[in-house]
Motif scaffolding. Structure first.
Motif, mmCIF file in Angstrom:
data_model
loop_
_atom_site.group_PDB
_atom_site.id
_atom_site.type_symbol
_atom_site.label_atom_id
_atom_site.label_comp_id
_atom_site.label_asym_id
_atom_site.label_seq_id
_atom_site.Cartn_x
_atom_site.Cartn_y
_atom_site.Cartn_z
ATOM 1 N N ILE A 21 26.979 47.427 -14.660
ATOM 2 C CA ILE A 21 26.566 46.993 -13.323
ATOM 3 C C ILE A 21 25.247 47.655 -12.936
ATOM 4 N N LYS A 22 25.110 48.934 -13.278
ATOM 5 C CA LYS A 22 23.899 49.677 -12.965
ATOM 6 C C LYS A 22 22.683 49.071 -13.680
ATOM 7 N N ILE A 23 22.898 48.642 -14.925
ATOM 8 C CA ILE A 23 21.811 48.022 -15.691
ATOM 9 C C ILE A 23 21.417 46.683 -15.076
ATOM 10 N N GLY A 24 22.373 46.042 -14.461
ATOM 11 C CA GLY A 24 22.102 44.736 -13.857
ATOM 12 C C GLY A 24 22.852 43.615 -14.520
ATOM 13 N N ALA A 25 24.069 43.905 -14.998
ATOM 14 C CA ALA A 25 24.871 42.878 -15.649
ATOM 15 C C ALA A 25 25.213 41.781 -14.658
ATOM 16 N N ALA A 26 25.083 40.524 -15.121
ATOM 17 C CA ALA A 26 25.426 39.389 -14.266
ATOM 18 C C ALA A 26 26.915 39.087 -14.340
ATOM 19 N N PRO A 77 16.225 20.296 -16.279
ATOM 20 C CA PRO A 77 17.290 19.674 -15.481
ATOM 21 C C PRO A 77 17.674 20.492 -14.250
ATOM 22 N N HIS A 78 17.463 21.793 -14.332
ATOM 23 C CA HIS A 78 17.814 22.649 -13.207
ATOM 24 C C HIS A 78 16.821 22.468 -12.052
ATOM 25 N N TYR A 79 15.564 22.305 -12.413
ATOM 26 C CA TYR A 79 14.565 22.015 -11.385
ATOM 27 C C TYR A 79 14.852 20.647 -10.748
ATOM 28 N N PHE A 80 15.230 19.691 -11.588
ATOM 29 C CA PHE A 80 15.585 18.364 -11.079
ATOM 30 C C PHE A 80 16.734 18.451 -10.070
ATOM 31 N N SER A 81 17.783 19.208 -10.422
ATOM 32 C CA SER A 81 18.944 19.330 -9.533
ATOM 33 C C SER A 81 18.555 19.991 -8.218
ATOM 34 N N TYR A 82 17.728 21.018 -8.326
ATOM 35 C CA TYR A 82 17.298 21.721 -7.111
ATOM 36 C C TYR A 82 16.459 20.798 -6.225
ATOM 37 N N LEU A 83 15.538 20.052 -6.855
ATOM 38 C CA LEU A 83 14.675 19.155 -6.112
ATOM 39 C C LEU A 83 15.499 18.044 -5.461
ATOM 40 N N PHE A 84 16.475 17.527 -6.185
ATOM 41 C CA PHE A 84 17.358 16.490 -5.651
ATOM 42 C C PHE A 84 18.062 16.994 -4.394
ATOM 43 N N LEU A 135 32.653 29.484 -21.220
ATOM 44 C CA LEU A 135 31.892 28.359 -20.692
ATOM 45 C C LEU A 135 31.889 28.357 -19.166
ATOM 46 N N GLU A 136 33.026 28.663 -18.581
ATOM 47 C CA GLU A 136 33.126 28.711 -17.123
ATOM 48 C C GLU A 136 32.201 29.783 -16.549
ATOM 49 N N ALA A 137 32.214 30.968 -17.214
ATOM 50 C CA ALA A 137 31.342 32.060 -16.769
ATOM 51 C C ALA A 137 29.862 31.698 -16.948
ATOM 52 N N LEU A 138 29.554 31.030 -18.057
ATOM 53 C CA LEU A 138 28.171 30.638 -18.321
ATOM 54 C C LEU A 138 27.676 29.602 -17.309
ATOM 55 N N GLU A 139 28.565 28.688 -16.937
ATOM 56 C CA GLU A 139 28.158 27.671 -15.965
ATOM 57 C C GLU A 139 27.900 28.287 -14.590
ATOM 58 N N ARG A 140 28.704 29.307 -14.236
ATOM 59 C CA ARG A 140 28.446 30.020 -12.976
ATOM 60 C C ARG A 140 27.083 30.698 -13.030
ATOM 61 N N MET A 141 26.834 31.346 -14.153
ATOM 62 C CA MET A 141 25.557 32.040 -14.314
ATOM 63 C C MET A 141 24.397 31.041 -14.346
ATOM 64 N N SER A 142 24.655 29.893 -14.945
ATOM 65 C CA SER A 142 23.632 28.860 -15.035
ATOM 66 C C SER A 142 23.217 28.374 -13.647
ATOM 67 N N THR A 199 23.144 30.105 -10.934
ATOM 68 C CA THR A 199 22.265 31.126 -10.364
ATOM 69 C C THR A 199 20.862 31.015 -10.942
ATOM 70 N N ILE A 200 20.808 30.862 -12.275
ATOM 71 C CA ILE A 200 19.508 30.743 -12.936
ATOM 72 C C ILE A 200 18.784 29.490 -12.461
ATOM 73 N N MET A 201 19.554 28.400 -12.334
ATOM 74 C CA MET A 201 18.991 27.148 -11.869
ATOM 75 C C MET A 201 18.339 27.325 -10.497
ATOM 76 N N GLN A 202 19.042 28.018 -9.632
ATOM 77 C CA GLN A 202 18.528 28.258 -8.282
ATOM 78 C C GLN A 202 17.222 29.036 -8.333
ATOM 79 N N GLU A 203 17.199 30.086 -9.156
ATOM 80 C CA GLU A 203 15.998 30.919 -9.266
ATOM 81 C C GLU A 203 14.826 30.141 -9.856
#
Length: 542
Positions: free
Chosen positions: A95-100, A514-521, A113-120, A122-126
Motif C-alpha cells: 500500500i505504501k508503494i502505491g499498490a492498486a 477505447p477508454h478515451y472513446f468511453s470517457y468522451l461518450f 479478470l474482475e480485479a483487472l476490469e476495476r483497475m481498467s 480507473t485507468i480509463m478515467q485517468e
C-alpha cells in the motif's frame, strides 16, 4: 487497449494467467512476462504497460522492490500484487508503494479478470481525462485563433477606444501598447487563388508562425483571402524602420525558400497612436492594392505608391507590365480583390494611364474595357445576359460617365464594387458546396484515425486556415466538434443495433483508444456506452 505485464516466478502459475484469459476480448493487451523482478525491469521500461501484475516473493528482485523501481520511472503505472502469504506486513508495504490492488493466491481467472476490469476503469478515467483535456484544448485553440485574427479588424476600424483595444489584446496575450506603430499587408501565393490548398502554402504558414512565436514587437494576423497583416511596434522612428526592413527581408526570404511561391507586400506610414492605426492601414492598403498593377516579389511602401501615382507624365510606371493594362489587371482584381480595395485599385489603374486619361476618347476606351471585363467575369459566375443588363447596363450606359475624369472614376468604382459584391454572394454558395463536399468526405472517412482538418481541407482544395474559418462560420461549430458529433452518432447506432463491445465500436468510429472513446461518450451524453445500450438511449432522447 490496456497493456498488462506479468512478473511471476512459478512457471505453471505464469502460463495459467497468460493463457487463461482471452485478453483482447476484454480490451487488454498482454505486453510481456518475466520469472523475476531483475529480468522484468528492463522489459517493463521498454513495453511501458498500464498494469503490472507481480508476485511479491520472487528470486533475485522481489515484487515489492520491482514495484519501487518501476514506479520511479513510470509513475502512472498501476500495480497489482498477488501472493500466497497472508501477511499484513506485505500488504502494508504494498500500500505504501502505491499498490492498486492486492490479491491472495490462489487466484482464479474470473477473480483476476474482475480485479483487472476495476483497475481498467480507473485507468480509463485517468487516460480519458488527459485525452479529453487535450481535445478540448485543441478546440479552444481553434476558436481562440479565429477570434485573435478578427482582432485586426477591430484595431483598424477605429471604433474601439484605447482601453478597449488594450483589453482585447490582453485577452489574447498581446501587448499592443508601444510608442510607434506601422503595418505590413502581405500576400504569399502559389497561384491566383489564395483559397486554394497547397503544401507550399501550409509550409509557409508554419514557418511564418514559428518566427512570430515569442515576439512582443510583432503581431501577425491571418486575413484569409486577403493575405496577412503584421502590426510592427517600435520605440522610435529609427527602431521602427529597422524592424520593418528586417521583417520585410525575412518574409521575402521565406517565400524564396518555398519553391513555386511569389509575394507582394504593402507597407503603411508610421503612427504614434494605436487610435491612428486606421490611417496607417489606409496607406498600407493603397500600396498593397498595387499588386494588381505591378509585378510580384516586391515590398511597396506607402511613399513609393504615392510617387507612382504622381508620375502621370507617362503611361509607363516603374515595375509595371504594360502589356497587361486593360487585359489582365481588371480580371485579376475581380478574382480576389476586396470591396475596400476598389477605391485604391481604381485610383492606381486610372493614374497608370497617365496624361492619356485627359482624352475623352481614351476614357471611353478604358471604361469600355472595364465594363467588358466585368461582364465576362459575372458571366463566368453564372449571371445571364439579361441580368447583366439590369445590374450593369450596357455600352450606352457608360457613355455619359466618360464626360469627366471624376465621373469616369466613379463609374469604374461602382461597377467593380457591384461585381465584387456579386462574387462574394457566389462565394457563399460555393462555400456551401465546399461544406457539402467536406461533410460527405467526413461521412465516408470518420472511421479513419488520421482524419484531420488538414486532410479534409486538402480534399476540398482550400487552405486549412480558410477552411477552418468558413466551416465554423457556416456550421456554427468547429471542425473537431463536428467530427466528434458524427462519430458519436455512429457509435450510438452501433450500440443500439449490434452486439459489438464498446472497445470494438471505438475502433469502428475512429478512436484508437477505447477508454478515451468511453470517457468522451459519457462526457457528451451523460452516461456510459454500456448504460446507453441498457436503456439509457430513451433517457437521452427524452
Amino acid at each position: 487497449m490496456i497493456k498488462i505485464f506479468l512478473a511471476e516466478d512459478e512457471k505453471i502459475v505464469r502460463e495459467g494467467i497468460k493463457n487463461g484469459i482471452p485478453w483482447e476480448k476484454y480490451g487488454f493487451e498482454f505486453a510481456g512476462e518475466a520469472p523475476d523482478g531483475e529480468l522484468a525491469y528492463p522489459l517493463i521500461l521498454k513495453s511501458k504497460p498500464d498494469i503490472l501484475l507481480t508476485d511479491i516473493r520472487m528470486p533475485f528482485v522481489d515484487g515489492l522492490e520491482l514495484a519501487e523501481m518501476v514506479k520511479k520511472e513510470l509513475p502512472e503505472l498501476h500495480i497489482m500484487f498477488f501472493s500466497g502469504y497472508d501477511d499484513f506486513e506485505y500488504a502494508k508495504r504494498a500500500i505504501k508503494i502505491g499498490a492498486a490492488d492486492y490479491l491472495l493466491k490462489p487466484v482464479s481467472s474470473s477473480q483476476l479478470l474482475e480485479a483487472l476490469e476495476r483497475m481498467s476503469e480507473t485507468i480509463m478515467q485517468e487516460k480519458s481525462e488527459k485525452g479529453y483535456k487535450q481535445a478540448f484544448c485543441e478546440q479552444q485553440e481553434e476558436r481562440k485563433r479565429m477570434e485573435r485574427d478578427r482582432l485586426f479588424d477591430m484595431i483598424v476600424s477605429g471604433k474601439l477606444s484605447l482601453s478597449e483595444l488594450l483589453k482585447k489584446g490582453r485577452e489574447h496575450g498581446l501587448s499592443l501598447s508601444a510608442p510607434m506603430y506601422n503595418l505590413i499587408l502581405f500576400q504569399a501565393r502559389v497561384s491566383d487563388s489564395q483559397e486554394q490548398y497547397s503544401d507550399e502554402g501550409v509550409l509557409f504558414d508554419k514557418r511564418m508562425k514559428k518566427e512570430l512565436e515569442g515576439r512582443t514587437d510583432l503581431v501577425g494576423f491571418n486575413r484569409l483571402t486577403e493575405g496577412y497583416a503584421f502590426l510592427v511596434m517600435g520605440n522610435d522612428p529609427g527602431d521602427l524602420e529597422e524592424k520593418i526592413q528586417e521583417f520585410s527581408r525575412y518574409l521575402a526570404d521565406l517565400v524564396k525558400n518555398v519553391p513555386g511561391m511569389e509575394y507582394f507586400g504593402g507597407i503603411g506610414t508610421p503612427v504614434c497612436r494605436l487610435s491612428e492605426i486606421r490611417t496607417c492601414f489606409k496607406a498600407a492598403s493603397r500600396a498593397y492594392a498595387s499588386r494588381y498593377m505591378l509585378e510580384y516579389n516586391q515590398m511597396l511602401t506607402a511613399e513609393d505608391a504615392a510617387r507612382l501615382s504622381l508620375d502621370s507624365g507617362s503611361i509607363s510606371l516603374k515595375g509595371m507590365d504594360m502589356s497587361r493594362l486593360g487585359r489582365d489587371i481588371v480580371p485579376d482584381f475581380l478574382k480576389s480583390g476586396s470591396a475596400p480595395e476598389v477605391k485604391y485599385f481604381v485610383e492606381e489603374y486610372l493614374e497608370a494611364c497617365g496624361s492619356n486619361f485627359e482624352s475623352l476618347l481614351f476614357r471611353q476606351y478604358i471604361l469600355m474595357d472595364v465594363y467588358l471585363a466585368v461582364s465576362e467575369f459575372v458571366t463566368g459566375l453564372g449571371m445571364e445576359q439579361e441580368q447583366i443588363m439590369r445590374e450593369f447596363g450596357d455600352a450606352r450606359t457608360l457613355q455619359p460617365c466618360a464626360g469627366s475624369k471624376e465621373a469616369a472614376a466613379k463609374y469604374a468604382r461602382d461597377i467593380l464594387t457591384k461585381a465584387v459584391a456579386l462574387r462574394t454572394s457566389c462565394s457563399r454558395k460555393k462555400y456551401r458546396q465546399v461544406l457539402d463536399k467536406a461533410r460527405e468526405y467526413i461521412a465516408g472517412h470518420y472511421r479513419d484515425e488520421d482524419i484531420s482538418l488538414n486532410v479534409v481541407a486538402s480534399c476540398v482544395n482550400i487552405s486549412p486556415n480558410h477552411f477552418s474559418t468558413i466551416f465554423s462560420q457556416e456550421m456554427g461549430i468547429t471542425f473537431v466538434e463536428y467530427l466528434t458529433k458524427v462519430r458519436m452518432e455512429a457509435a450510438r447506432e452501433l450500440l443500439l443495433k449490434t452486439d459489438l463491445r464498446a472497445s470494438e465500436i471505438s475502433y469502428q468510429v475512429g478512436y484508437k483508444d477505447p477508454h478515451y472513446f468511453s470517457y468522451l461518450f459519457k462526457k457528451i451524453h451523460g452516461i456510459t456506452p454500456k448504460a446507453f445500450r441498457s436503456g439509457g438511449a430513451h433517457e437521452i432522447q427524452t
